[in-house]
Motif scaffolding. Structure first.
Motif, mmCIF file in Angstrom:
data_model
loop_
_atom_site.group_PDB
_atom_site.id
_atom_site.type_symbol
_atom_site.label_atom_id
_atom_site.label_comp_id
_atom_site.label_asym_id
_atom_site.label_seq_id
_atom_site.Cartn_x
_atom_site.Cartn_y
_atom_site.Cartn_z
ATOM 1 N N VAL A 1 0.813 -1.220 0.000
ATOM 2 C CA VAL A 1 0.000 0.000 0.000
ATOM 3 C C VAL A 1 0.848 1.272 0.000
ATOM 4 C CG1 VAL A 1 -1.659 1.357 1.353
ATOM 5 C CG2 VAL A 1 -1.985 -1.110 1.080
ATOM 6 N N LEU B 1 0.832 4.840 -2.505
ATOM 7 C CA LEU B 1 0.178 5.899 -1.757
ATOM 8 C C LEU B 1 1.113 7.096 -1.598
ATOM 9 C CD1 LEU B 1 -2.084 7.113 -0.081
ATOM 10 C CD2 LEU B 1 -1.266 5.797 1.895
ATOM 11 N N ARG C 1 1.607 9.109 -4.802
ATOM 12 C CA ARG C 1 0.493 10.014 -5.082
ATOM 13 C C ARG C 1 0.550 11.246 -4.170
ATOM 14 N NH1 ARG C 1 -3.569 8.385 -8.187
ATOM 15 N NH2 ARG C 1 -4.893 9.965 -7.223
ATOM 16 N N GLN D 1 -7.038 9.316 -1.853
ATOM 17 C CA GLN D 1 -5.667 8.918 -2.182
ATOM 18 C C GLN D 1 -5.436 7.442 -1.891
ATOM 19 O OE1 GLN D 1 -3.648 11.197 -3.758
ATOM 20 N NE2 GLN D 1 -5.565 12.341 -3.608
ATOM 21 N N ILE D 2 -5.946 6.976 -0.751
ATOM 22 C CA ILE D 2 -5.772 5.572 -0.382
ATOM 23 C C ILE D 2 -6.501 4.676 -1.379
ATOM 24 C CG2 ILE D 2 -6.334 3.830 1.366
ATOM 25 C CD1 ILE D 2 -5.979 6.058 3.479
ATOM 26 N N ALA E 1 -4.653 4.586 -4.668
ATOM 27 C CA ALA E 1 -3.380 3.883 -4.560
ATOM 28 C C ALA E 1 -3.569 2.380 -4.539
ATOM 29 C CB ALA E 1 -2.636 4.343 -3.295
#
Length: 301
Positions: free
Chosen positions: A111, A115, A118, A293-294, A297
């Motif tokens: 992750v 992440l 970004r 964003q999460i 990603a």
């Protein structure tokens, strides 16, 4: 007592002492003098008719009353903060905010790289702290705002905690490239003849694959129990042991080892990964940005 007669700043001091366990560290955190922090604490003690904190060595230990009120105090402070932030726009490009994300170490490797890539592009001054929080404390920390969000499996949390499905993962088996007993495919009999690595932070207890085997009246032999998948992958590359693990992480961790990645030869439930946040930040612009964003990603991993 009516709230109008209480200085709400006292509760900010209370939370700081509770979090830091020290008047000195609380004063540094709040950029106040130690006498100012001590004076605020004395006013709180008079208000509650309780010492609230008792010194044990160099640590300020909370009393039972302090422990009983910390969660509602934190939730109230978080509510005020959200209300104030709600009237402002969140400008990611210029923000210097730091977000806290609860994330199991098994997910960090898959992750965090996309992440942070970004975040670095869209918000070069924004920071991110990842923490491993006990699942029993997850809800209270989200409510208090000490966590902005969490990523984990499906958990039995209250309706105050919002969630959305981020991704669905599968389980795979890893064996070394030149394993003498495995050539590209693996059936159930072959799986059971192998010796296995179980990766877990717990001292004992079966894995998900062991539960599924037990449904069939079967059992595998665990030769090694270790804590981290990176170490387990390296052991696989140098032995004839097999490792069962989530596919997303396997694709990342196994890149430098070149082990064979095979399907698990038994019916396994999918590994669903969820994003969690508290209802009090449902419409908060900063939280909305972070969750976006999460989500983006995870979609590219």
């Amino acid at each position: 007592m009516h709230i109008s007669k209480v200085d709400l700043n006292l509760f900010i001091v209370f939370e700081a002492i509770y979090a830091e366990g020290s008047i000195t560290r609380a004063s540094l955190k709040m950029n106040l003098t130690q006498p100012a922090i001590s004076h605020a604490l004395n006013r709180l003690r008079q208000l509650f008719d309780d010492p609230l904190f008792e010194r044990q060595g160099h640590v300020m230990v909370p009393t039972p009353l302090a422990r009983s009120i910390i969660d509602p105090v934190r939730q109230s402070l978080r509510g005020f903060e959200v209300t104030l932030n709600g009237v402002e726009r969140f400008e990611a490009a210029g923000s210097e905010r730091s977000f806290s994300l609860a994330l199991r170490d098994v997910l960090e490797a898959s992750v965090l790289p996309p992440l942070m890539a970004r975040v670095a592009r869209e918000a070069p001054l924004v920071g991110l702290n990842t923490l491993q929080v006990g699942r029993r404390e997850l809800e209270s920390e989200l409510a208090a705002g000490t966590l902005d969000a969490a990523i984990d499996i499906l958990l039995p949390l209250s309706n105050d905690i919002r969630r959305t499905l981020l991704a669905t993962d599968q389980t795979v088996v890893l064996v070394r490239r030149d394993h003498p007993a495995v050539r590209g495919t693996l059936d159930l009999d072959g799986y059971l003849t192998l010796e296995h690595i179980q990766t877990s932070s717990r001292r004992r207890g079966p894995g998900l694959e062991d539960f599924e085997l037990s449904r069939l009246g079967l059992q595998r032999r665990i030769r090694l129990r270790c804590q981290h998948y990176f170490a387990a992958c390296r052991v696989v590359s140098q032995t004839d042991l097999a490792l069962t693990m989530p596919e997303r992480l396997a694709r990342v961790v196994n890149q430098q080892f070149g082990n064979q990645i095979l399907g698990v030869p038994l019916q396994m439930p999918s590994l669903d990964i969820y994003l969690y946040w508290h209802a009090n930040v449902d419409a908060d612009p900063a939280s909305l940005w972070l969750r976006g964003q999460i989500n983006d990603a995870v979609l590219v991993t």
